[in-house]
Design a protein around this motif. Structure first.
Motif, PDB file in Angstrom:
ATOM      1  N   ALA A   1       0.838  -1.206   0.000  1.00 30.98           N
ATOM      2  CA  ALA A   1       0.000   0.000   0.000  1.00 30.98           C
ATOM      3  C   ALA A   1       0.872   1.255   0.000  1.00 30.98           C
ATOM      4  CB  ALA A   1      -0.927  -0.003   1.216  1.00 30.98           C
ATOM      5  N   LEU A   2       1.959   1.233   0.749  1.00 27.88           N
ATOM      6  CA  LEU A   2       2.855   2.392   0.765  1.00 27.88           C
ATOM      7  C   LEU A   2       3.524   2.599  -0.588  1.00 27.88           C
ATOM      8  CD1 LEU A   2       4.505   1.994   4.283  1.00 27.88           C
ATOM      9  CD2 LEU A   2       2.932   3.789   3.543  1.00 27.88           C
ATOM     10  N   GLU A   3       3.901   1.486  -1.240  1.00 27.04           N
ATOM     11  CA  GLU A   3       4.509   1.600  -2.566  1.00 27.04           C
ATOM     12  C   GLU A   3       3.529   2.191  -3.569  1.00 27.04           C
ATOM     13  OE1 GLU A   3       6.107  -2.170  -3.769  1.00 27.04           O
ATOM     14  OE2 GLU A   3       7.503  -2.238  -2.088  1.00 27.04           O
ATOM     15  N   LYS A   4       2.284   1.737  -3.536  1.00 23.32           N
ATOM     16  CA  LYS A   4       1.267   2.272  -4.438  1.00 23.32           C
ATOM     17  C   LYS A   4       1.049   3.761  -4.165  1.00 23.32           C
ATOM     18  CE  LYS A   4      -1.349  -1.986  -5.222  1.00 23.32           C
ATOM     19  NZ  LYS A   4      -2.639  -2.667  -4.995  1.00 23.32           N
ATOM     20  N   GLY A   5       0.984   4.098  -2.865  1.00 20.82           N
ATOM     21  CA  GLY A   5       0.809   5.508  -2.493  1.00 20.82           C
ATOM     22  C   GLY A   5       1.979   6.361  -2.969  1.00 20.82           C
ATOM     23  N   ALA A   6       3.179   5.828  -2.862  1.00 13.85           N
ATOM     24  CA  ALA A   6       4.367   6.578  -3.303  1.00 13.85           C
ATOM     25  C   ALA A   6       4.337   6.784  -4.812  1.00 13.85           C
ATOM     26  CB  ALA A   6       5.638   5.834  -2.885  1.00 13.85           C
ATOM     27  N   LYS A   7       3.920   5.777  -5.557  1.00 15.70           N
ATOM     28  CA  LYS A   7       3.833   5.903  -7.023  1.00 15.70           C
ATOM     29  C   LYS A   7       2.824   6.981  -7.391  1.00 15.70           C
ATOM     30  CE  LYS A   7       5.186   1.224  -8.335  1.00 15.70           C
ATOM     31  NZ  LYS A   7       4.739  -0.051  -8.937  1.00 15.70           N
ATOM     32  N   LYS A   8       1.673   6.969  -6.719  1.00 11.95           N
ATOM     33  CA  LYS A   8       0.644   7.966  -7.009  1.00 11.95           C
ATOM     34  C   LYS A   8       1.136   9.369  -6.669  1.00 11.95           C
ATOM     35  CE  LYS A   8      -3.413   5.025  -6.678  1.00 11.95           C
ATOM     36  NZ  LYS A   8      -4.696   4.780  -6.024  1.00 11.95           N
ATOM     37  N   MET A   9       1.880   9.473  -5.576  1.00  9.15           N
ATOM     38  CA  MET A   9       2.433  10.775  -5.199  1.00  9.15           C
ATOM     39  C   MET A   9       3.448  11.249  -6.240  1.00  9.15           C
ATOM     40  SD  MET A   9       1.146  11.953  -2.349  1.00  9.15           S
ATOM     41  CE  MET A   9       2.356  13.026  -1.629  1.00  9.15           C
ATOM     42  N   ASP A  10       4.274  10.341  -6.745  1.00  8.64           N
ATOM     43  CA  ASP A  10       5.244  10.698  -7.777  1.00  8.64           C
ATOM     44  C   ASP A  10       4.534  11.160  -9.048  1.00  8.64           C
ATOM     45  OD1 ASP A  10       7.408  10.149  -6.164  1.00  8.64           O
ATOM     46  OD2 ASP A  10       7.722   8.113  -6.952  1.00  8.64           O
ATOM     47  N   GLU A  11       3.475  10.416  -9.423  1.00  7.71           N
ATOM     48  CA  GLU A  11       2.716  10.785 -10.619  1.00  7.71           C
ATOM     49  C   GLU A  11       2.076  12.165 -10.438  1.00  7.71           C
ATOM     50  OE1 GLU A  11      -0.072   7.618 -11.227  1.00  7.71           O
ATOM     51  OE2 GLU A  11       1.493   6.179 -11.784  1.00  7.71           O
ATOM     52  N   ALA A  12       1.509  12.397  -9.260  1.00 10.14           N
ATOM     53  CA  ALA A  12       0.883  13.696  -8.993  1.00 10.14           C
ATOM     54  C   ALA A  12       1.929  14.808  -9.015  1.00 10.14           C
ATOM     55  CB  ALA A  12       0.157  13.658  -7.648  1.00 10.14           C
ATOM     56  N   ALA A  13       3.116  14.531  -8.472  1.00 13.07           N
ATOM     57  CA  ALA A  13       4.189  15.533  -8.469  1.00 13.07           C
ATOM     58  C   ALA A  13       4.625  15.838  -9.896  1.00 13.07           C
ATOM     59  CB  ALA A  13       5.367  15.039  -7.641  1.00 13.07           C
ATOM     60  N   ASP A  14       4.736  14.798 -10.722  1.00  9.92           N
ATOM     61  CA  ASP A  14       5.112  15.009 -12.122  1.00  9.92           C
ATOM     62  C   ASP A  14       4.060  15.859 -12.835  1.00  9.92           C
ATOM     63  OD1 ASP A  14       7.440  13.555 -11.809  1.00  9.92           O
ATOM     64  OD2 ASP A  14       6.578  11.684 -12.624  1.00  9.92           O
ATOM     65  N   LYS A  15       2.793  15.589 -12.600  1.00  7.52           N
ATOM     66  CA  LYS A  15       1.712  16.356 -13.210  1.00  7.52           C
ATOM     67  C   LYS A  15       1.761  17.819 -12.755  1.00  7.52           C
ATOM     68  CE  LYS A  15      -1.570  12.590 -13.933  1.00  7.52           C
ATOM     69  NZ  LYS A  15      -2.883  12.024 -13.544  1.00  7.52           N
ATOM     70  N   MET A  16       2.050  18.019 -11.494  1.00  7.39           N
ATOM     71  CA  MET A  16       2.138  19.393 -10.992  1.00  7.39           C
ATOM     72  C   MET A  16       3.314  20.128 -11.602  1.00  7.39           C
ATOM     73  SD  MET A  16       1.030  19.071  -6.982  1.00  7.39           S
ATOM     74  CE  MET A  16       1.107  20.821  -6.721  1.00  7.39           C
ATOM     75  N   LYS A  17       4.435  19.431 -11.795  1.00  7.44           N
ATOM     76  CA  LYS A  17       5.607  20.074 -12.421  1.00  7.44           C
ATOM     77  C   LYS A  17       5.287  20.466 -13.848  1.00  7.44           C
ATOM     78  CE  LYS A  17       9.192  17.690  -9.753  1.00  7.44           C
ATOM     79  NZ  LYS A  17      10.265  16.696  -9.809  1.00  7.44           N
ATOM     80  N   GLU A  18       4.608  19.550 -14.570  1.00  2.00           N
ATOM     81  CA  GLU A  18       4.240  19.860 -15.941  1.00  2.00           C
ATOM     82  C   GLU A  18       3.264  21.033 -15.993  1.00  2.00           C
ATOM     83  OE1 GLU A  18       2.868  16.452 -18.152  1.00  2.00           O
ATOM     84  OE2 GLU A  18       4.580  15.244 -17.483  1.00  2.00           O
ATOM     85  N   ALA A  19       2.319  21.037 -15.077  1.00  2.00           N
ATOM     86  CA  ALA A  19       1.326  22.127 -15.038  1.00  2.00           C
ATOM     87  C   ALA A  19       2.036  23.447 -14.697  1.00  2.00           C
ATOM     88  CB  ALA A  19       0.237  21.812 -14.031  1.00  2.00           C
ATOM     89  N   ALA A  20       3.032  23.403 -13.853  1.00  2.00           N
ATOM     90  CA  ALA A  20       3.734  24.621 -13.459  1.00  2.00           C
ATOM     91  C   ALA A  20       4.563  25.155 -14.616  1.00  2.00           C
ATOM     92  CB  ALA A  20       4.638  24.343 -12.258  1.00  2.00           C
ATOM     93  N   LYS A  21       5.058  24.269 -15.486  1.00  2.00           N
ATOM     94  CA  LYS A  21       5.852  24.705 -16.638  1.00  2.00           C
ATOM     95  C   LYS A  21       4.986  25.427 -17.658  1.00  2.00           C
ATOM     96  CE  LYS A  21       9.377  21.097 -16.380  1.00  2.00           C
ATOM     97  NZ  LYS A  21       9.942  19.921 -17.009  1.00  2.00           N
ATOM     98  N   LYS A  22       3.728  25.089 -17.741  1.00  2.00           N
ATOM     99  CA  LYS A  22       2.832  25.682 -18.736  1.00  2.00           C
ATOM    100  C   LYS A  22       2.401  27.015 -18.319  1.00  2.00           C
ATOM    101  CE  LYS A  22       0.982  21.349 -20.374  1.00  2.00           C
ATOM    102  NZ  LYS A  22      -0.168  20.561 -20.578  1.00  2.00           N
TER     103      LYS A  22
END
Length: 83
Positions: free
Chosen positions: A62-83
């Motif tokens: 469960a922690l691994e899945k949560g960490a993956k989702k957090m990484d994906e969300a962080a990547d999405k936020m970085k992309e959104a911030a670049k735009k």
């Protein structure tokens, strides 16, 4: 009088003999119960260890899945911030 004394002596010997047999039986029963309790405690501790291991594995997944989702969300936020 001799018969009475002999009868009492015989009864005393019989009672002592019966007490020894009873003590042996009680001792054997005590050992059997002790062995059975040890076996049950061992079985219970194995089951508890298995349950703990399973819970730890599930929590880790469960922690691994949560960490993956957090990484994906962080990547999405970085992309959104670049735009």
């Amino acid at each position: 009088m001799k018969k009475t004394i002999l009868a009492l002596a015989f009864m005393a010997v019989a009672m002592v003999s019966c007490q020894d047999k009873t003590k042996e039986k009680v001792g054997d029963a005590t050992e059997a119960v002790g062995t059975e309790i040890e076996q049950k405690v061992d079985t219970i501790s194995e089951k508890v260890d298995t349950a703990i291991d399973t819970a730890q594995a599930k929590a880790g997944e469960a922690l691994e899945k949560g960490a993956k989702k957090m990484d994906e969300a962080a990547d999405k936020m970085k992309e959104a911030a670049k735009k």
